[in-house]
Design an enzyme around this catalytic site. Structure first.
Site, PDB file in Angstrom:
ATOM      1  N   GLU A  72     -12.323  -1.809  12.308  1.00 34.57           N
ATOM      2  CA  GLU A  72     -12.335  -1.178  10.989  1.00 34.57           C
ATOM      3  C   GLU A  72     -13.502  -1.656  10.125  1.00 34.57           C
ATOM      4  O   GLU A  72     -14.250  -0.846   9.571  1.00 34.57           O
ATOM      5  CB  GLU A  72     -11.007  -1.456  10.283  1.00 34.57           C
ATOM      6  CG  GLU A  72     -10.969  -0.938   8.861  1.00 34.57           C
ATOM      7  CD  GLU A  72      -9.619  -1.169   8.188  1.00 34.57           C
ATOM      8  OE1 GLU A  72      -8.691  -1.665   8.843  1.00 34.57           O
ATOM      9  OE2 GLU A  72      -9.502  -0.835   6.993  1.00 34.57           O
ATOM     10  N   GLU A 109       0.822  -1.210   0.000  1.00 35.13           N
ATOM     11  CA  GLU A 109       0.000   0.000   0.000  1.00 35.13           C
ATOM     12  C   GLU A 109       0.856   1.260   0.000  1.00 35.13           C
ATOM     13  O   GLU A 109       0.597   2.208   0.741  1.00 35.13           O
ATOM     14  CB  GLU A 109      -0.970  -0.018   1.178  1.00 35.13           C
ATOM     15  CG  GLU A 109      -1.887  -1.238   1.148  1.00 35.13           C
ATOM     16  CD  GLU A 109      -2.944  -1.269   2.237  1.00 35.13           C
ATOM     17  OE1 GLU A 109      -2.728  -0.661   3.292  1.00 35.13           O
ATOM     18  OE2 GLU A 109      -3.981  -1.914   2.012  1.00 35.13           O
ATOM     19  N   ASP A 139      -8.467  -8.819   4.424  1.00 32.84           N
ATOM     20  CA  ASP A 139      -8.223  -7.678   5.291  1.00 32.84           C
ATOM     21  C   ASP A 139      -9.262  -7.583   6.403  1.00 32.84           C
ATOM     22  O   ASP A 139     -10.137  -6.716   6.345  1.00 32.84           O
ATOM     23  CB  ASP A 139      -8.244  -6.392   4.441  1.00 32.84           C
ATOM     24  CG  ASP A 139      -7.633  -5.216   5.174  1.00 32.84           C
ATOM     25  OD1 ASP A 139      -7.046  -5.439   6.245  1.00 32.84           O
ATOM     26  OD2 ASP A 139      -7.742  -4.088   4.676  1.00 32.84           O
TER      27      ASP A 139
HETATM   28  C1  GCV Z   1      -2.394   0.655   8.396  1.00 33.15           C
HETATM   29  C2  GCV Z   1      -5.967  -1.912   5.504  1.00 33.15           C
HETATM   30  C3  GCV Z   1      -6.378  -0.637   6.183  1.00 33.15           C
HETATM   31  C4  GCV Z   1      -5.217   0.336   6.267  1.00 33.15           C
HETATM   32  C5  GCV Z   1      -4.080  -0.349   7.028  1.00 33.15           C
HETATM   33  C6  GCV Z   1      -3.722  -1.626   6.271  1.00 33.15           C
HETATM   34  C7  GCV Z   1      -2.642  -2.423   6.980  1.00 33.15           C
HETATM   35  O1  GCV Z   1      -5.706  -1.688   4.158  1.00 33.15           O
HETATM   36  O2  GCV Z   1      -7.465  -0.074   5.506  1.00 33.15           O
HETATM   37  O3  GCV Z   1      -5.652   1.485   6.939  1.00 33.15           O
HETATM   38  O4  GCV Z   1      -2.959   0.494   7.124  1.00 33.15           O
HETATM   39  O5  GCV Z   1      -4.853  -2.451   6.158  1.00 33.15           O
HETATM   40  O6  GCV Z   1      -2.993  -3.345   7.694  1.00 33.15           O
HETATM   41  O7  GCV Z   1      -1.471  -2.121   6.811  1.00 33.15           O
END
Ligand code: GCV
Length: 672
Positions: free
Chosen positions: A395, A288, A367
């Protein structure tokens, strides 16, 4: 509200009342480790009287090695090996002895007694004739970690705490470490009481400001470490793989470059000079947008081992995350499957990681969805230490606006046996311990939704002992937090016990995942991710829905599992209903093992889910007057939002499936 007009900090599960039974009782503490000092201060604050060691103290805390000197003839052989953190409890005639081998065991034993009580004072003074029975408590996982996704400064999109639903960070304020860290001290105590022993204090998405925690801000980090140290907790930092470039101006961060290696070695030396018990680095690389070894044509073993070499002389650990996938996928490309990515990247590297590298693996391949199969990376890595990563912050599970008790989900994950019933469980295979994304902030209730505190509590208890019953943990938490009122406690139990499945029932069905609003991940958006680059699709059309991940006709993901699960997931005849759409693309009229069709199941569960939330609201209303007013009010507000949101989910999902399939609800309920 207090006189300043603010809501005071709600004490979580250690309010003063919990210590009532200890007041005026006697305690003898043997040992002089600083952690024993913590126990002495705790006992003093609880109103206990310290007495010299003798058979008559109502509570004695002593090393196993000294047990022979105790008049109550505790059998040291029955105590056995306690490791550095375990403890044994012997009770007899109103006297309790906590035996420890390492001082942390004394601290955990102390909190055991706080939870369980000291027993009836009236029976004190019983004969010292029979040897007491001994109960052993040794943590199942030696690393029990919390990862804070806290930014030092406010992030323009994510706020100060990424995926945080409880206000700002307890560590940082105004772009720096807080002057007043007293709340961190109280937090450390709460964590120690549930056995957490590691905390990473910054976001795995490491911005430029956060990267400097490792260098310029070491003095400040060391202040945070000092808050945790008396509670047996070591601090870790998330670091940026590009630090040699961004912090030191080197031309590269290539892990085989000697100057880069030297920079990390020097950085580690400086950290340990400032923080002797520093835990290590946590790394999100090539994920990411975070930098990583791929930029230099190196693999993740090269990257992780370089950091491991820097930490090894000091006894530090690298937690290297396996959350690596292509987040710039073309949705038209049906050959790439994000679910496969972690296995494809990491399993070929098995055996190449240094001993002090732990691969941290999210519980599912996507996720943190409400329902995913357990990640095949965990059984796939046989020669690498793996840590299971859970997400306490909600989340994708209601963002601490919905009451969702997650321990039943975690129990299912921990006890999943990837090689079949007689083989090891995920807990057994997580030799590198457990980590979870934390859910607290500077909110007066710590977790936004006061009932979300149960998740933090349950995480610690399960990391210590994954075989604990989720309902029993819930009751333990409710008793500690809400006191003696059994009606209140019973109500909280009923509200939370099955709330994970309630949430599942009104959100994305049958393991299909996502269907959330892109970006903030709250609320329904059935096609929100369908044409995005993030690789999370459900492929609904007029005929059916789901992702074909079979070996025979799909992406082959099912083949990443060992038997028996590879075959179980591969076949429509054996795939569990709750994961059907994760593994298969099926017509809406496909009959589940439950007997319902897919589309009817969607309607039934979504109507039912909203009714279940309505019942939760009524239940909570009935507890008015039995629960602290501020807590009751906050939960009432959150439940109102949960009901609104669940209704929104129901109507959007049902309508979507009705429009896509053209199949009406058998029971003729209202679909828009
Ligand atoms: C910290 C997902 C979340 C991101 C998070 C990522 C991760 O994509 O939406 O906010 O980033 O996981 O676990 O690194």
């Amino acid at each position: 509200m207090d006189e300043t007009g603010t809501t005071p900090e709600h004490p979580m599960w250690l309010p003063e009342a919990v210590f009532r039974g200890l007041r005026d009782r006697t305690i003898a503490v043997v040992g002089d480790d600083p952690l024993l000092g913590t126990v002495r201060r705790e006992a003093d604050a609880a109103g206990m009287t310290e007495v010299p060691p003798s058979a008559e103290a109502e509570l004695t805390i002593m090393p196993v090695a000294d047990l022979a000197t105790h008049a109550r003839r505790i059998d040291a052989a029955a105590v056995g090996d306690l490791g550095t953190e375990g403890y044994a409890i012997a009770r007899e005639g109103g006297r309790t002895v906590i035996a420890y081998a390492g001082a942390a065991g004394a601290l955990y034993g102390w909190f055991h007694v706080v939870r369980a009580g000291l027993g009836d004072a009236d029976t004190a003074g019983g004969a010292a004739s029979d040897a007491p029975t001994v109960e052993r408590h040794v943590p199942r996982h030696s690393l029990r970690m919390l990862d804070h996704w806290d930014n030092v400064s406010e992030h323009p999109v994510m706020g100060q705490v990424e995926r945080g639903y409880a206000g700002g960070s307890i560590f940082y304020e105004d772009g720096r470490v807080r002057e007043d860290l007293s709340r961190v001290e109280r937090y450390a105590r709460l964590l120690a009481s549930i056995g957490v022993n590691r905390v990473a204090i910054n976001n795995v998405n490491v911005g430029r400001r956060e990267a400097r925690l490792l260098t310029d801000d070491l003095g400040e980090v060391s202040r945070i470490a000092a808050c945790f140290r008396p509670w047996g907790i070591r601090v870790h930092l998330a670091v940026s793989f590009a630090s040699p470039i961004t912090l030191a101006g080197l031309p590269t961060a290539d892990p085989v470059d000697e100057a880069v290696q030297q920079w990390w070695a020097d950085a580690a030396t400086r950290v340990y000079a400032a923080i002797e018990d520093f835990g290590g680095f946590l790394v999100k690389a090539d994920s990411e947008g975070q930098p990583g070894p791929f930029a230099y044509g190196r693999d993740h073993a090269d990257g992780a081992n370089m950091l491991a070499a820097a930490l090894a002389p000091h006894g530090g650990i690298v937690h290297w995350r396996a959350f690596v996938y292509n987040h710039r996928q073309d949705w038209r490309d049906r050959s790439t499957d994000r679910a496969r990515a972690a296995y494809d990247h990491f399993v070929p590297l098995d055996g190449r990681f240094a001993d002090n590298v732990i691969l941290q693996v999210k519980y599912g391949p996507l996720d943190f969805q409400v329902r995913e199969p357990v990640s095949p990376v965990i059984p796939g890595l046989r020669e690498t230490a793996v840590a299971l990563e859970l997400q306490i912050t909600q989340e994708y599970t209601g963002q601490q606006r919905h009451a969702v008790y997650l321990a039943p989900q975690w129990r299912e994950i921990l006890e999943f046996a990837p090689f079949g019933d007689s083989g090891p469980t995920i807990s057994d295979l997580s030799r590198g311990g457990i980590a979870a994304v934390a859910n607290v902030g500077d909110d007066p209730f710590w977790t936004g939704h006061p009932l979300a505190q149960a998740n933090l509590y349950a995480y610690g208890r399960l990391a210590w002992d994954p075989s604990l019953d989720a309902d029993a943990i819930l009751d333990e938490w409710a008793a500690l937090t809400f006191g003696d009122d059994t009606t209140a406690r019973g109500g909280i139990h009923r509200l939370l016990s099955d709330s994970w499945r309630t949430y599942e029932s009104y959100t994305a069905p049958l393991g299909v995942g996502f269907m959330v609003n892109p970006g903030d991940h709250y609320g329904p958006s059935v096609e929100g991710y369908e044409y995005s680059p993030w690789g999370t699709y459900h492929f609904a059309d007029r005929d059916g829905i789901g992702v074909d991940r079979t070996v025979a006709t799909g992406t082959g993901y099912a083949g990443q599992y060992p038997e028996p699960w590879r075959s179980v997931y591969e076949s429509l005849d054996s795939v569990p209903d709750e994961l059907l759409l994760f593994f298969h693309h099926v017509p809406y009229s496909h009959r589940l093992r439950s007997g319902a069709t897919v589309v009817q199941h969607v309607y039934d569960t979504h109507f039912d889910g909203v009714e279940r939330v309505r019942a939760q609201v009524a239940l909570w209303d009935s507890l008015d007057g039995r629960i602290d007013t501020a807590v009751h009010r906050r939960v009432t507000e959150r439940l109102a939002e949960q009901l609104r949101s669940a209704t929104d989910w129901r109507d959007q999902i049902n309508t979507y499936f009705f429009r896509a399939s053209g199949i009406a609800d058998e029971r003729g309920r209202r679909i828009y």
